[in-house]
Design a protein around this motif. Structure first.
Motif, PDB file in Angstrom:
ATOM      1  N   MET A   1      37.328  16.408  12.290  1.00  0.00           N
ATOM      2  CA  MET A   1      35.966  16.239  12.462  1.00  0.00           C
ATOM      3  C   MET A   1      35.264  16.391  11.377  1.00  0.00           C
ATOM      4  SD  MET A   1      34.074  18.114  16.073  1.00  0.00           S
ATOM      5  CE  MET A   1      34.829  19.859  16.195  1.00  0.00           C
ATOM      6  N   ALA A   2      33.820  16.590  11.246  1.00  0.00           N
ATOM      7  CA  ALA A   2      33.607  17.426   9.911  1.00  0.00           C
ATOM      8  C   ALA A   2      32.081  17.455  10.728  1.00  0.00           C
ATOM      9  CB  ALA A   2      33.080  15.772   8.583  1.00  0.00           C
ATOM     10  N   LEU A   3      31.962  19.140  10.487  1.00  0.00           N
ATOM     11  CA  LEU A   3      31.042  19.771  10.993  1.00  0.00           C
ATOM     12  C   LEU A   3      30.708  20.509   9.484  1.00  0.00           C
ATOM     13  CD1 LEU A   3      32.181  22.352  13.926  1.00  0.00           C
ATOM     14  CD2 LEU A   3      30.701  19.938  13.962  1.00  0.00           C
ATOM     15  N   PRO A  20      34.922  23.039  19.352  1.00  0.00           N
ATOM     16  CA  PRO A  20      34.206  22.534  19.544  1.00  0.00           C
ATOM     17  C   PRO A  20      33.566  21.492  21.091  1.00  0.00           C
ATOM     18  CG  PRO A  20      33.834  22.197  17.783  1.00  0.00           C
ATOM     19  CD  PRO A  20      35.132  22.693  18.468  1.00  0.00           C
ATOM     20  N   ALA A  21      33.397  21.745  22.187  1.00  0.00           N
ATOM     21  CA  ALA A  21      33.991  20.661  22.910  1.00  0.00           C
ATOM     22  C   ALA A  21      33.410  19.203  22.727  1.00  0.00           C
ATOM     23  CB  ALA A  21      32.414  21.115  23.861  1.00  0.00           C
ATOM     24  N   PHE A  22      34.443  18.680  23.337  1.00  0.00           N
ATOM     25  CA  PHE A  22      35.044  17.148  23.134  1.00  0.00           C
ATOM     26  C   PHE A  22      35.742  16.892  21.258  1.00  0.00           C
ATOM     27  CE2 PHE A  22      31.107  16.942  25.971  1.00  0.00           C
ATOM     28  CZ  PHE A  22      31.925  16.760  27.246  1.00  0.00           C
ATOM     29  N   ALA A  23      35.902  18.258  20.641  1.00  0.00           N
ATOM     30  CA  ALA A  23      36.972  17.757  19.569  1.00  0.00           C
ATOM     31  C   ALA A  23      38.373  17.098  19.459  1.00  0.00           C
ATOM     32  CB  ALA A  23      36.628  19.514  18.937  1.00  0.00           C
ATOM     33  N   VAL A  24      38.784  17.584  21.081  1.00  0.00           N
ATOM     34  CA  VAL A  24      40.303  16.491  20.979  1.00  0.00           C
ATOM     35  C   VAL A  24      39.767  15.162  21.837  1.00  0.00           C
ATOM     36  CG1 VAL A  24      42.372  17.135  21.950  1.00  0.00           C
ATOM     37  CG2 VAL A  24      41.297  19.059  20.968  1.00  0.00           C
ATOM     38  N   GLU A  28      34.523  12.218  17.192  1.00  0.00           N
ATOM     39  CA  GLU A  28      33.068  11.758  16.602  1.00  0.00           C
ATOM     40  C   GLU A  28      32.297  12.214  17.217  1.00  0.00           C
ATOM     41  OE1 GLU A  28      35.148   6.833  14.536  1.00  0.00           O
ATOM     42  OE2 GLU A  28      34.061   7.214  16.910  1.00  0.00           O
ATOM     43  N   LEU A  29      31.832  12.051  18.826  1.00  0.00           N
ATOM     44  CA  LEU A  29      31.117  12.452  19.584  1.00  0.00           C
ATOM     45  C   LEU A  29      30.965  13.922  19.401  1.00  0.00           C
ATOM     46  CD1 LEU A  29      28.199  12.580  21.396  1.00  0.00           C
ATOM     47  CD2 LEU A  29      30.101  12.350  23.391  1.00  0.00           C
ATOM     48  N   PHE A  33      27.301  15.242  17.345  1.00  0.00           N
ATOM     49  CA  PHE A  33      26.064  16.776  18.764  1.00  0.00           C
ATOM     50  C   PHE A  33      26.183  17.913  17.979  1.00  0.00           C
ATOM     51  CE2 PHE A  33      26.146  19.267  22.035  1.00  0.00           C
ATOM     52  CZ  PHE A  33      24.627  19.750  22.882  1.00  0.00           C
ATOM     53  N   ASN A  34      27.606  18.278  17.756  1.00  0.00           N
ATOM     54  CA  ASN A  34      27.463  19.733  16.887  1.00  0.00           C
ATOM     55  C   ASN A  34      26.394  19.962  15.879  1.00  0.00           C
ATOM     56  OD1 ASN A  34      28.982  21.714  18.801  1.00  0.00           O
ATOM     57  ND2 ASN A  34      30.140  19.826  18.543  1.00  0.00           N
ATOM     58  N   ASN A  35      26.948  18.793  14.646  1.00  0.00           N
ATOM     59  CA  ASN A  35      26.002  18.624  13.663  1.00  0.00           C
ATOM     60  C   ASN A  35      25.001  18.958  13.922  1.00  0.00           C
ATOM     61  OD1 ASN A  35      28.232  18.917  12.003  1.00  0.00           O
ATOM     62  ND2 ASN A  35      28.415  16.345  12.254  1.00  0.00           N
TER      63      ASN A  35
END
Length: 252
Positions: A1-3, A20-24, A28-29, A33-35
């Motif tokens: 995941m590329a934050l 982050p939530a849903f990272a696993v 992609e989401l 979302f986090n970015n």
């Protein structure tokens, strides 16, 4: 995941040592979302971290977003939002969102505070009595809404509707907006956040845009708040709030 680096840093400030939530399950989401939430929109303006979290918590109550509320309340306590401030956010939601929708959030807040070692009940923050709540509430209502507007609302009320004006003064403003724990300017930002997040409250949003101006929150401050809400309430309600802001406090 590329934050992005700012997104990673800001997420870690709120959720130290947590993915982050849903990272696993949904990397992609999680990245998108986090970015957006922790870098792109976070980079707009100069809204303080604690204020950002408080308006987001108010918004989440209005949206009935319990899971995200619980997550962000833990983050808020981590960065220094006090138990009293957290409780006052929930209390202030009652006259705007309604106890039917706030009750579960009060229970969740009590649970989370207890898990953080906070002894309940907290010190009381009420500054009114049964005898003076209407008088003091009306005074605060006039500061926020403007004496002329409040007088006009009361004068225009039909005889069989006058009790609603009394309720606004004594209950909405007298019981809640006079409380300690948060200043009036912060409370108006919370109110704006809740009204924008519920949708269908554009007339009230317009009134509280003016209310924010009356207590010292300028257009730039309100734009910062609306931007902070965007990742959580979506574009339609954000753009509705922006339209109302532009009508009531246009850019110069």
């Amino acid at each position: 995941m590329a934050l992005t680096e700012p997104a990673r840093k800001n997420h870690d400030e709120l959720f130290p040592g947590q993915l982050p939530a849903f990272a696993v399950t949904d990397p992609e989401l999680a990245e998108i979302f986090n970015n957006f939430a922790f870098d792109e929109t976070r980079g707009y303006g100069n809204l303080e971290t604690k204020t950002r979290l408080m308006v987001q918590l108010a918004s989440l109550i209005a949206c009935q977003a319990m899971g995200e509320f619980r997550t962000l309340l833990g983050a808020a306590l981590t960065v220094g939002v006090t138990p009293t401030q957290a409780k006052e956010i929930v209390y202030q939601a009652v006259p705007y969102v309604g106890m039917a929708k706030v009750s579960d959030f009060l229970h969740a807040t009590n649970e989370i505070l207890t898990n953080h070692g906070v002894e309940l009940p907290l010190a009381g923050q009420s500054s009114t009595t049964i005898a003076n709540r209407a008088e003091k509430g009306l005074a605060v209502q006039k500061v926020i809404a403007g004496a002329e507007r409040v007088g006009g609302m009361r004068a225009a009320a039909a005889e069989d509707e006058e009790h609603f004006q009394d309720y606004l003064a004594g209950n909405c403003f007298g019981d809640y907006l006079t409380r300690g724990g948060l200043d009036v300017a912060t409370r108006e930002l919370l109110t704006l956040s809740m009204l924008a997040s519920m949708g269908g409250c554009e007339a009230q949003v317009k009134g509280h845009v003016q209310g924010n101006l009356n207590v010292g929150n300028d257009r730039a401050r309100m734009l910062e708040v609306i931007t902070a809400l965007l990742p959580y309430i979506g574009y339609p309600r954000t753009l509705n709030a922006l339209r109302v802001l532009n009508e009531a406090a246009p850019a110069t």
